[in-house]
Design a protein around this motif. Structure first.
Motif, mmCIF file in Angstrom:
data_model
loop_
_atom_site.group_PDB
_atom_site.id
_atom_site.type_symbol
_atom_site.label_atom_id
_atom_site.label_comp_id
_atom_site.label_asym_id
_atom_site.label_seq_id
_atom_site.Cartn_x
_atom_site.Cartn_y
_atom_site.Cartn_z
ATOM 1 N N GLY A 504 0.802 -1.218 0.000
ATOM 2 C CA GLY A 504 0.000 0.000 0.000
ATOM 3 C C GLY A 504 0.835 1.268 0.000
ATOM 4 O O GLY A 504 0.587 2.181 -0.804
ATOM 5 N N PRO A 505 1.850 1.385 0.892
ATOM 6 C CA PRO A 505 2.675 2.597 0.882
ATOM 7 C C PRO A 505 3.376 2.824 -0.451
ATOM 8 O O PRO A 505 3.472 3.968 -0.917
ATOM 9 N N ALA A 506 3.849 1.763 -1.107
ATOM 10 C CA ALA A 506 4.540 1.927 -2.390
ATOM 11 C C ALA A 506 3.595 2.457 -3.460
ATOM 12 O O ALA A 506 3.954 3.347 -4.244
ATOM 13 N N VAL A 507 2.360 1.939 -3.497
ATOM 14 C CA VAL A 507 1.387 2.407 -4.484
ATOM 15 C C VAL A 507 1.045 3.872 -4.245
ATOM 16 O O VAL A 507 1.007 4.686 -5.185
ATOM 17 N N LEU A 508 0.822 4.233 -2.983
ATOM 18 C CA LEU A 508 0.439 5.611 -2.679
ATOM 19 C C LEU A 508 1.564 6.588 -2.974
ATOM 20 O O LEU A 508 1.346 7.673 -3.519
ATOM 21 N N TRP A 509 2.787 6.218 -2.596
ATOM 22 C CA TRP A 509 3.914 7.106 -2.860
ATOM 23 C C TRP A 509 4.102 7.301 -4.363
ATOM 24 O O TRP A 509 4.460 8.401 -4.815
ATOM 25 N N ALA A 510 3.882 6.262 -5.143
ATOM 26 C CA ALA A 510 3.986 6.394 -6.595
ATOM 27 C C ALA A 510 2.946 7.381 -7.125
ATOM 28 O O ALA A 510 3.244 8.243 -7.959
ATOM 29 N N ALA A 515 1.568 12.906 -9.064
ATOM 30 C CA ALA A 515 0.793 14.145 -8.901
ATOM 31 C C ALA A 515 1.711 15.335 -8.646
ATOM 32 O O ALA A 515 1.501 16.427 -9.184
ATOM 33 N N ALA A 516 2.745 15.144 -7.810
ATOM 34 C CA ALA A 516 3.676 16.230 -7.526
ATOM 35 C C ALA A 516 4.445 16.637 -8.774
ATOM 36 O O ALA A 516 4.682 17.828 -9.018
ATOM 37 N N THR A 517 4.833 15.661 -9.602
ATOM 38 C CA THR A 517 5.552 15.966 -10.834
ATOM 39 C C THR A 517 4.685 16.761 -11.796
ATOM 40 O O THR A 517 5.124 17.752 -12.396
ATOM 41 N N VAL A 518 3.418 16.347 -11.935
ATOM 42 C CA VAL A 518 2.499 17.081 -12.809
ATOM 43 C C VAL A 518 2.304 18.502 -12.308
ATOM 44 O O VAL A 518 2.326 19.471 -13.091
ATOM 45 N N SER A 519 2.124 18.667 -11.004
ATOM 46 C CA SER A 519 1.938 20.005 -10.433
ATOM 47 C C SER A 519 3.173 20.868 -10.643
ATOM 48 O O SER A 519 3.070 22.067 -10.936
ATOM 49 N N LEU A 520 4.340 20.273 -10.480
ATOM 50 C CA LEU A 520 5.579 21.025 -10.674
ATOM 51 C C LEU A 520 5.722 21.473 -12.123
ATOM 52 O O LEU A 520 6.098 22.615 -12.407
ATOM 53 N N LEU A 521 5.400 20.588 -13.060
ATOM 54 C CA LEU A 521 5.483 20.952 -14.470
ATOM 55 C C LEU A 521 4.496 22.060 -14.814
ATOM 56 O O LEU A 521 4.804 22.966 -15.601
ATOM 57 N N ARG A 522 3.309 21.995 -14.245
ATOM 58 C CA ARG A 522 2.320 23.057 -14.466
ATOM 59 C C ARG A 522 2.812 24.376 -13.900
ATOM 60 O O ARG A 522 2.625 25.438 -14.500
ATOM 61 N N ALA A 523 3.444 24.330 -12.697
ATOM 62 C CA ALA A 523 3.943 25.557 -12.089
ATOM 63 C C ALA A 523 5.072 26.164 -12.911
ATOM 64 O O ALA A 523 5.139 27.377 -13.098
ATOM 65 N N LEU A 524 5.968 25.308 -13.429
ATOM 66 C CA LEU A 524 7.086 25.812 -14.221
ATOM 67 C C LEU A 524 6.623 26.342 -15.569
ATOM 68 O O LEU A 524 7.214 27.271 -16.121
ATOM 69 N N GLY A 525 5.576 25.765 -16.119
ATOM 70 C CA GLY A 525 5.085 26.221 -17.412
ATOM 71 C C GLY A 525 3.997 27.256 -17.332
ATOM 72 O O GLY A 525 3.439 27.649 -18.355
#
Length: 585
Positions: A504-510, A515-525
């Protein structure tokens, strides 16, 4: 779960459909109104959590000794909890005092117009949540609380984290009268916090013993009298803060250029302001549960509104760690299985304590529901947890889905090849070992003592098991046949097979990292590199509400700053003020 439901509903008001737009302007004139509800939720959560510790009359909270038990008796401790448990008693008591200050006193600063005080409140709340994350597995709760705490920030402060701050700090002397008064009020607030902490918790330095002594210097009657006196004024303070946000948003709508766009912005303002006021009014009922006399003084219409939406849990009452359990030792249920009823083998769970030599697990932000429920089941007789009987029944049947809740790794489950013929449960008391305990080899993490039998020995077809299942209505029933070829069952089956090898922890962290990567890309762009961020009233396209540089607002003036006014948000304050509001035309 209640906090997640309420925060999720507020997210609909705060950012409706914005995630569907890759290059959205991300700001509307009324955003600060709905965003205020996030701050109000954070205030209710923290203030009520501090108050209930004292209104519960729990002797450990009143004696400031709660943390000497908390680390070893919480649902699922972390390895860091063992080390925190070894800290001296005087430090544990001082930590309880700090908890009271952070949960009861500092939330009052959430609504202050002084920006630096709100930043102080933000970092205080984050510090508490980070410490809880390090010493306990409370799933997504602490991370969600930190997200709520971002409502105390403004974009200028967040811009510093991202390296986008455009504010230029010019040192001027002598300082302006406003700046001087804000600094004086800020220092006075810090002084009052220190003075009242010393006064009401009897903080005294014992130099000869090299410790800081502390004790509660007020009575239960004095505290409840104070609580009764401040509950409704706090509601009034929150209403004034919300009214300011609504009026400020109306002014920003009036600054929009063009009659049609001004009308559209005003219409949105009206809709979201009404929704915000309604949410605030409904939330007063669960908030005033901390003092039932104040709850009874609310307008009856507010109670009717709350009763109409209570089943949806869009507003809830909160109160964390009301009483400290396990003062005489941590109760823990240990399952045992056997084939011959003579030799018994313990069934180890993935996360909860069992084997005394195994280190506590780190599972956040995953929520292992079964392990948590085992903690609650140990607090009372097994008949108080009817699901436990069904759980034993499924283990006897060898149901794979149930076994995977206990252990994902089949090699760790002692009955992976054949289900046990008999199962029983024993009740133990667990304690953390002491760092001073002598032991050959590695020191075990736990020590335990058998208390009594928790669940009798049963097997499939056992009359006692059948009676319990029948009493709780848990007998197997014919289930409705559903088509296995329908799209949704096939999708769920595919997702389950895909995640089958992972914990469970591995699935959630993934999922969180994606989600964090997508948010970061949106913030940078979000805006071109090297360009200045748009002011609050500026839009990315011509003709939009608030779009353009001349929509009635004043151009940003660099260097003219006022940290002592307003109510900053992390959603778009870039006009040079700490609170991110537009200045007069």
């Amino acid at each position: 779960d209640s906090l997640l439901l309420e925060a999720g509903f507020l997210a609909v008001l705060v950012a409706p459909l914005h995630l569907l737009k890759w290059r959205s302007t991300g700001w509307r004139a009324h955003d600060t109104v709905t965003f205020w509800l996030v701050r109000w939720l954070l205030f209710r959560l923290m203030f009520a959590s501090g108050v209930v510790k004292l209104t519960s009359r729990c002797p450990t909270w009143w004696g400031l000794t709660a943390l000497t038990y908390h680390y070893e008796t919480q649902c699922i401790p972390t390895p860091a909890a063992w080390f925190a448990h070894q800290l001296p008693v005087w430090f544990q008591k001082f930590s309880v005092v700090a908890t009271y200050v952070i949960e009861i006193a500092i939330p009052l600063l959430f609504f202050t117009p002084i920006r630096r005080l709100r930043l102080f409140a933000f970092y205080s709340q984050v510090l508490l949540q980070v410490l809880i994350i390090l010493t306990g597995n409370y799933n997504f709760f602490n991370a969600l609380t930190i997200v709520l705490a971002f409502s105390l920030l403004d974009e200028e402060h967040v811009g510093r984290w991202l390296g986008r701050s455009k504010r230029r700090h010019a040192s001027t002397w002598p300082p302006s009268l406003r700046s001087f008064l804000c600094t004086l009020l800020e220092l006075s607030t810090y002084g009052c916090l220190i003075y009242w902490s010393i006064q009401y918790f009897g903080l005294e330095m014992k130099w000869e013993k090299r410790l800081l002594d502390s004790k509660v210097a007020f009575t239960y009657h004095e505290f409840t009298t104070w609580l009764r006196a401040v509950t409704l004024p706090l509601v009034g303070l929150a209403f004034l803060s919300l009214s300011w946000e609504i009026l400020a948003a109306l002014y920003r709508c009036a600054c929009v250029r063009g009659c049609c766009w001004k009308l559209w912005a005003t219409l949105q303002w009206a809709v979201f302001s009404i929704a915000t006021v309604a949410m605030f009014a409904v939330s007063l009922v669960p908030f005033t549960y901390i003092d039932y006399e104040s709850n009874g003084k609310l307008w009856p219409g507010i109670h009717h509104m709350f009763n109409a939406v209570e089943r949806f849990q869009v507003v809830n009452s909160y109160g964390l760690f009301r009483r400290m359990t396990g003062v005489g030792g941590r109760p823990e249920v240990v399952l045992e299985g056997s084939y011959d009823r003579q030799s018994w083998t313990e069934i180890e769970f993935m996360y909860k304590p069992g084997n005394v030599s195994r280190a506590p697990a780190v599972v956040a932000p995953h929520q292992p529901r079964l392990d948590w429920q085992m903690w609650f089941a140990a607090l009372a007789h097994h008949t108080s947890s009817p699901w436990f009987t069904s759980f034993v029944h499924r283990l006897l049947q060898g149901k794979e889905d149930v076994v995977r809740l206990v252990q994902i790794d089949e090699s760790q489950y002692p009955f992976s090849t054949r289900p046990p013929t008999y199962i029983r449960a024993q009740l133990y008391k667990y304690w953390f070992t002491s760092s001073a305990e002598g032991s050959r080899g590695p020191v075990p993490w736990w020590r335990r003592q058998h208390v009594q039998e928790f669940f009798p020995t049963v097997s499939l077809g056992d009359p006692a098991l059948e009676t319990l299942l029948d009493r709780h209505g848990l007998k197997d029933k014919m289930s409705l046949k559903r088509s296995a070829d329908a799209p949704l069952p096939r999708l769920l089956r595919f997702l389950r097979q895909l995640s089958h090898p992972f914990s469970g922890p591995a699935v959630l962290w993934a999922l969180y990292l994606v989600a964090a990567t997508v948010s970061l890309l949106r913030a940078l762009g979000h805006r071109p590199r090297g360009s200045s961020p748009p002011a609050r009233h500026k839009g990315s396209r011509r003709g939009e509400p608030g779009g353009g540089e001349k929509n009635g607002q004043v151009r940003r003036k660099e260097g003219k700053e006022a940290d002592g006014h307003g109510d900053g948000r992390a959603r778009g304050a870039t006009d040079g003020h700490g609170d991110g509001r537009a200045r007069g035309a």
